[in-house]
Design a protein around this motif. Structure first.
Motif, PDB file in Angstrom:
ATOM      1  N   PRO A 231      11.277 -17.181  24.351  1.00  0.00           N
ATOM      2  CA  PRO A 231      11.613 -15.797  23.998  1.00  0.00           C
ATOM      3  C   PRO A 231      12.711 -15.233  24.901  1.00  0.00           C
ATOM      4  N   ARG A 232      13.487 -14.280  24.342  1.00  0.00           N
ATOM      5  CA  ARG A 232      14.507 -13.579  25.099  1.00  0.00           C
ATOM      6  C   ARG A 232      13.878 -12.318  25.672  1.00  0.00           C
ATOM      7  N   LEU A 233      13.844 -12.247  26.992  1.00  0.00           N
ATOM      8  CA  LEU A 233      13.183 -11.142  27.677  1.00  0.00           C
ATOM      9  C   LEU A 233      14.257 -10.253  28.302  1.00  0.00           C
ATOM     10  N   PRO A 246      11.949   0.615  29.537  1.00  0.00           N
ATOM     11  CA  PRO A 246      11.558  -0.215  28.391  1.00  0.00           C
ATOM     12  C   PRO A 246      11.770  -1.697  28.684  1.00  0.00           C
ATOM     13  N   VAL A 247      10.885  -2.512  28.113  1.00  0.00           N
ATOM     14  CA  VAL A 247      10.947  -3.969  28.227  1.00  0.00           C
ATOM     15  C   VAL A 247      10.898  -4.519  26.804  1.00  0.00           C
ATOM     16  N   THR A 248      11.813  -5.429  26.464  1.00  0.00           N
ATOM     17  CA  THR A 248      11.819  -6.024  25.128  1.00  0.00           C
ATOM     18  C   THR A 248      11.726  -7.538  25.242  1.00  0.00           C
ATOM     19  N   CYS A 249      11.017  -8.117  24.265  1.00  0.00           N
ATOM     20  CA  CYS A 249      10.861  -9.567  24.177  1.00  0.00           C
ATOM     21  C   CYS A 249      11.116  -9.946  22.729  1.00  0.00           C
ATOM     22  N   ALA A 250      12.070 -10.866  22.476  1.00  0.00           N
ATOM     23  CA  ALA A 250      12.454 -11.223  21.117  1.00  0.00           C
ATOM     24  C   ALA A 250      12.473 -12.726  20.963  1.00  0.00           C
ATOM     25  N   LEU A 251      12.124 -13.184  19.737  1.00  0.00           N
ATOM     26  CA  LEU A 251      12.149 -14.606  19.432  1.00  0.00           C
ATOM     27  C   LEU A 251      12.462 -14.766  17.953  1.00  0.00           C
ATOM     28  N   ASP A 252      13.385 -15.697  17.645  1.00  0.00           N
ATOM     29  CA  ASP A 252      13.739 -15.995  16.270  1.00  0.00           C
ATOM     30  C   ASP A 252      13.055 -17.278  15.822  1.00  0.00           C
ATOM     31  N   GLY A 253      13.180 -17.584  14.527  1.00  0.00           N
ATOM     32  CA  GLY A 253      12.657 -18.846  14.003  1.00  0.00           C
ATOM     33  C   GLY A 253      11.151 -18.864  13.911  1.00  0.00           C
ATOM     34  N   VAL A 301       6.037 -11.345  32.357  1.00  0.00           N
ATOM     35  CA  VAL A 301       5.738 -12.497  31.509  1.00  0.00           C
ATOM     36  C   VAL A 301       5.737 -12.043  30.044  1.00  0.00           C
ATOM     37  N   CYS A 302       6.391 -12.873  29.178  1.00  0.00           N
ATOM     38  CA  CYS A 302       6.342 -12.672  27.729  1.00  0.00           C
ATOM     39  C   CYS A 302       5.969 -13.992  27.085  1.00  0.00           C
ATOM     40  N   SER A 303       4.877 -13.991  26.312  1.00  0.00           N
ATOM     41  CA  SER A 303       4.402 -15.197  25.648  1.00  0.00           C
ATOM     42  C   SER A 303       4.199 -14.882  24.168  1.00  0.00           C
ATOM     43  N   VAL A 304       4.732 -15.781  23.290  1.00  0.00           N
ATOM     44  CA  VAL A 304       4.578 -15.652  21.847  1.00  0.00           C
ATOM     45  C   VAL A 304       3.773 -16.843  21.358  1.00  0.00           C
ATOM     46  N   SER A 310       2.505 -21.987  21.800  1.00  0.00           N
ATOM     47  CA  SER A 310       3.034 -20.831  22.520  1.00  0.00           C
ATOM     48  C   SER A 310       4.408 -21.144  23.078  1.00  0.00           C
ATOM     49  N   ARG A 311       5.230 -20.047  23.213  1.00  0.00           N
ATOM     50  CA  ARG A 311       6.514 -20.103  23.898  1.00  0.00           C
ATOM     51  C   ARG A 311       6.498 -18.964  24.915  1.00  0.00           C
ATOM     52  N   GLU A 312       6.928 -19.261  26.163  1.00  0.00           N
ATOM     53  CA  GLU A 312       6.772 -18.287  27.250  1.00  0.00           C
ATOM     54  C   GLU A 312       8.055 -18.184  28.053  1.00  0.00           C
ATOM     55  N   THR A 313       8.329 -16.913  28.516  1.00  0.00           N
ATOM     56  CA  THR A 313       9.476 -16.631  29.380  1.00  0.00           C
ATOM     57  C   THR A 313       8.995 -15.737  30.521  1.00  0.00           C
ATOM     58  N   ARG A 314       9.511 -16.004  31.744  1.00  0.00           N
ATOM     59  CA  ARG A 314       9.154 -15.211  32.924  1.00  0.00           C
ATOM     60  C   ARG A 314      10.423 -14.709  33.599  1.00  0.00           C
ATOM     61  N   GLU A 315      10.380 -13.458  34.065  1.00  0.00           N
ATOM     62  CA  GLU A 315      11.497 -12.852  34.787  1.00  0.00           C
ATOM     63  C   GLU A 315      10.945 -12.128  36.015  1.00  0.00           C
ATOM     64  N   ASN A 316      11.776 -12.079  37.105  1.00  0.00           N
ATOM     65  CA  ASN A 316      11.381 -11.378  38.331  1.00  0.00           C
ATOM     66  C   ASN A 316      11.802  -9.924  38.247  1.00  0.00           C
TER      67      ASN A 316
END
Length: 925
Positions: A231-233, A246-253, A301-304, A310-316
């Motif tokens: 995901p794009r965080l 605001p925090v956004t998390c996006a995923l295509d496909g 953390v953003c997990s789809v 699952s697909r996961e992305t982490r940012e500090n």
């Protein structure tokens, strides 16, 4: 024990019948072999059902008999040569019962076959996977336990109502029971949410039974597709304590995107995202809130999750605390001349800057001291603090304002010493003073007159002009200032200083002066109206060209005013040849009067009187300068001669001699140009008799429809018509329409007979004669002698005969006559026809008839020309008629009547180009 079933009864009856037949034919039976029979020989029974078997023989006296089977029995019935037994709870797939009898020391046997079938009561579809990835294969498996025989089974796997695979188990062993059908299917997007099922069919219709069907419960397939990307965080790197971002998390496909689950968390704090879908794309939005307990570096953390994957992305993310700096003044409001201390302070790790000067080290405050003046009133102080967080420099600011108390000041910028206002429009009058607290300002005339309403919107009038004293006061003191108010207004031109009309006399001296009022004093200039108008300045000698309209304009800074001044220059009378000619011609009936216009101001009065001859003492009527319907009437007669005209006004008089002559326009009437004229065709051509009266003598020209008069030597019919004659001289034209008629001698244009064919005796015929002539001709006829009962039309143009006889045969002549001559044409009517012979008598009569025929032929030949058969020759040199042999013989056999030679009284005679023949057949009775 229950009685036998209906089937058993029928079997027993058949057996008894067979036994009876056997008893009646013992001799025949003794000659046949003995047998044993089992009915039914082959049977198909539903599993668990029952069946009656009938075992019989033809042996007259069997020693013993029986039925061998492993199946359960429920009852037995016997006879001498038969045995009936009920088998129940039949479950074995296949059994072979044996019927036997002992007869004459032989064992008679009959073997049967009993098979069972089981309906497809249980149709099971193996459960599908909870999620199936799109593009991968999955297995469909269908079980139908116990159903059979398998050879009659057909299994079908279905997607909704669509058949995926169908299999028949024909050829399987009869004892085989139950079936399994397995298929591999590729998962597709459109299979998501689709129901899969299995249908079983047991077809026993070939065995005399029906078709048994059953289907499994449907199972829903859920397919999915999950992109391999993470995901794009999108989130801030820094988050201040107490703030929200605001925090956004996006995923295509994603497919199906609505089934995806999103997990968003900041450290140990789980966020509540708002999810929006667009096609196969998913976007989750949440608000991250920072608290003091979370200060420091945290992971976002953003997990789809979809279909168990699952697909996961982490940012500090760094949470920090940065309070705003403090800016303080020792006194926020101080009197002028007092010391003020300004202090800027912030947190322990922040570096502060006051008015651009930083503190020595982070954590220490910055200070500034100043002696307060009136220029420091409302002075703003700026304090800035900076803090470095995770390699990024943050800043916060604070400002404060100092108030200084001081006495009023009346500056020329805010309250000028000289005010200039325009008159008329409403203005807001301002005289402002500086001071703290804000001073009040009062402006009044020094003589105790008007008071200015400062700060209010009001009209400006000339009465407000003057010198005012303005006083500004507050608790710190007061200030006084004298101001001059000037009210400006646009120029004005009144009738006293600048009259609308001025009259000068030619040859005198005069000047054009206009006085205007206005502030500032206006400049006045007068210019003659029109192109290239001259400016009027100073004293001038008056001439006629000075008369006219002058535009006087007054101008100052506030506007302008303009006024038209009409200057009239008066002078004595004078004659001009163009406006009062010495020679004038009066045109009779024109309505014109003699025009004698005299130049002079004021307008002179003019009178013209005859001075000799026929005009002695006669007043000459003059045309008014401005013609109107009420002006003098036009005289019907005017005496020519010499007249003396005298013009007079208050500045003098003048005399002029005028010679008057008289002329008239053209005039035509019936006496000079008759409206109807007649010519004779063939006469010498002459011009129309048209003339006109008038002075000078008019010329007359005639034309037909705009075409000039044709040059012909003789008159023809084409000359008839309407002509326009126009008479012209120097004073106008007159016209008349003339109708010309051309008369001509008569001509018989047509002489015809009707009908054109033969007419039998008693028939009708008509002769028609048409003539051309002007004036119209009179028609007359000449008929053969002895022709009776002839009828004529009203104008004699038609001659008719009813009931034709031989006396009507001969020559007829039609003649046309008018005042200019006569013309005639002839036509010959022939009366002829077959003879009717009447046979009478015997042989002597026949001979007499032959003799009479010979004599009659000679008579006809000798008298044919006397009976009305004529052929009129057209040649003028011969007047003889040639006799015709028969009604249709010779060259004229097809003609009935011929036109004879035409005759005309007068000088000429005409002959037609050909003749006409008219035949009338007479039949004697």
């Amino acid at each position: 024990m229950p009685g036998p079933s209906p089937g058993l009864r029928r079997a027993l009856l058949g057996l008894w019948a067979a036994l009876g037949l056997g008893l009646l034919g013992l001799s025949a039976v003794a000659q046949e072999p003995f047998w044993a029979d089992l009915q039914p020989r082959v049977a198909l029974v539903e599993r668990g059902g029952s069946l009656w078997l009938n075992c019989s023989t033809n042996c007259p006296r069997p020693e013993r008999g029986g039925l061998e089977t492993s199946l359960r029995r429920n009852g037995t019935q016997r006879g001498l040569r038969w045995l009936a037994r009920q088998l129940v709870d039949i479950r074995e797939p296949e059994t072979q019962p044996v019927c036997f009898f002992r007869c004459a020391r032989r064992t008679l046997q009959a073997r049967g076959l009993i098979r069972t079938f089981q309906r497809p009561d249980r149709v099971e579809l193996v459960p599908l996977p909870p999620w199936q990835p799109v593009g991968e294969n999955f297995t469909l498996s269908c079980r139908v336990p116990g159903a059979g025989p398998r050879g009659s089974l057909t299994l079908t796997l279905l997607r909704g109502t669509q058949e995926l695979i169908r299999r028949s188990f024909a050829g399987e062993p009869p004892r085989a029971r139950g079936a399994v059908l397995t298929a591999t299917v590729l998962a597709r997007r459109e299979d998501h949410g689709a129901n899969f099922s299995c249908r079983a069919e047991l077809d026993l219709r070939p065995h005399g039974l029906g078709l048994f069907e059953n289907s499994s419960a449907p199972r829903e397939l859920r397919t999915f597709s999950l992109s391999p990307d993470t995901p794009r965080l999108a989130a801030p790197r820094l988050l201040e304590v107490g703030s929200e971002k605001p925090v956004t998390c996006a995923l295509d496909g994603l497919f199906p995107a609505s089934e995806a689950r999103v997990y968003l968390a900041l450290g140990d704090q789980r966020l509540s995202p708002y999810v929006t879908l667009e096609g196969d794309a998913l976007m989750a939005t949440a608000t991250a809130t920072a608290s003091a307990e979370q200060e420091g570096a945290k992971q976002l953390v953003c997990s789809v999750t979809l279909g168990g994957e699952s697909r996961e992305t982490r940012e500090n993310l760094t949470i920090y605390s940065f309070p705003e700096p403090l800016l303080t003044l020792s006194e926020p409001s101080v009197p002028e001349g007092k010391m003020v201390t300004v202090t800027c302070a912030a947190g322990a790790q922040a570096l502060v800057t006051l008015e651009g000067i930083p503190a020595a080290v982070p954590g220490q405050p910055a200070q500034l001291q100043l002696n307060a003046t009136d220029d420091d009133d409302r002075r703003g102080f700026f304090c800035s603090a900076t803090l470095e967080v995770d390699g990024e420099t943050l800043s916060k600011n604070r400002s404060a304002e100092l108030r200084v108390l001081y006495a009023p000041r009346l500056d020329d910028l805010d309250c000028p010493r000289s005010w200039t206002w325009p008159e008329g429009p409403e203005q807001t009058l301002r005289c402002e003073a500086r001071g703290n607290p804000a001073p009040s300002v009062h402006c009044a005339r020094r003589d105790g007159g008007a008071v200015l309403a400062l700060g209010l919107l009001g009209p400006v009038t000339r009465a407000l002009a003057g010198v005012y004293r303005c006083t500004a006061a507050n608790v710190q003191g007061q200030a006084v200032k004298d101001v001059m108010l000037t009210v400006e207004y646009a120029p004005a031109l009144d009738s006293v200083g600048c009259p609308e009309r001025i009259t000068w006399l030619e040859g005198t001296e005069a000047s054009l002066i206009c006085v205007a009022h206005g502030v500032p004093p206006p400049n006045v200039s007068c210019v003659r109206s029109g192109e290239g108008g001259a400016l009027m300045e100073g004293l001038l000698r008056v001439a006629r060209e000075h008369a006219g309209t002058y535009r006087c304009e007054a101008t100052n800074a506030r506007g302008s005013a303009a006024k038209n001044v009409a200057v009239t220059v008066e002078y004595g009378p004078s004659f001009e040849e163009l406006s009062c000619p010495s020679n004038w011609t009066w045109v009779e009936g024109s309505g014109r009067l003699f025009s004698c216009e005299v130049d002079g101001k004021p307008e002179p009065s003019v009178e013209c009187v005859g001075s000799g001859g026929v005009s002695e003492g006669v007043l000459l009527p003059l045309a008014p300068p401005d013609p109107s319907p009420r002006g003098p009437g036009t005289p019907s007669d005017l005496a020519p001669g010499i007249y003396v005209c005298n013009a007079t006004n208050r500045h003098g008089s003048m005399v002029k001699t005028v010679v008057v002559s008289a002329e008239s326009p053209p005039q035509m009437d019936e006496s000079t140009c008759p409206s109807h004229q007649t010519w004779l065709e063939g006469a010498e051509a002459a011009a129309l008799a048209c003339a006109a009266r008038g002075r000078p003598s008019p010329g007359v020209r005639c034309s037909r429809e705009g075409v000039p008069w044709p040059e012909r030597h003789l008159v023809s019919r084409e000359d008839a018509g309407t002509y326009s004659c126009v008479a012209t001289n120097a004073h106008g034209t007159d016209s008349r329409m003339v109708t010309v008629g051309v008369e001509y001698r008569p001509v018989v244009a047509e002489l015809a007979a009707s009908p054109p064919g033969g007419v039998r005796p008693g028939g009708n015929f008509t002769l028609t004669c048409r003539a051309e002539a002007w004036p119209p001709a009179q028609i007359s006829w000449r008929a053969p002698p002895g022709a009776l009962n002839i009828g004529l039309s009203s104008n004699n143009s038609t001659l008719s005969v009813a009931g034709a006889m031989g006396s009507h045969g001969g020559e007829y002549e039609c003649s046309a006559t008018n005042a200019h001559g006569r013309h005639a044409r002839r036509i010959t009517v022939r009366v002829a026809g077959p003879w009717l012979w009447v046979a009478v008598g015997g042989a002597a009569g026949g001979a007499a008839l032959l003799a009479a025929g010979a004599g009659l032929a000679f008579y006809v030949q000798s008298t044919a020309c006397k009976k009305g058969e004529y052929n009129v020759q057209e040649a003028e040199s011969s007047g003889e008629a040639v006799c015709l042999n028969g009604a249709g013989g010779g060259a004229g056999g097809n003609a009935g009547a011929e036109g004879g030679p035409e005759t005309e009284t007068g000088d000429t005679a005409e002959s037609p180009a050909g003749g006409e023949v008219f035949a009338i057949q007479l039949t004697s009775t």
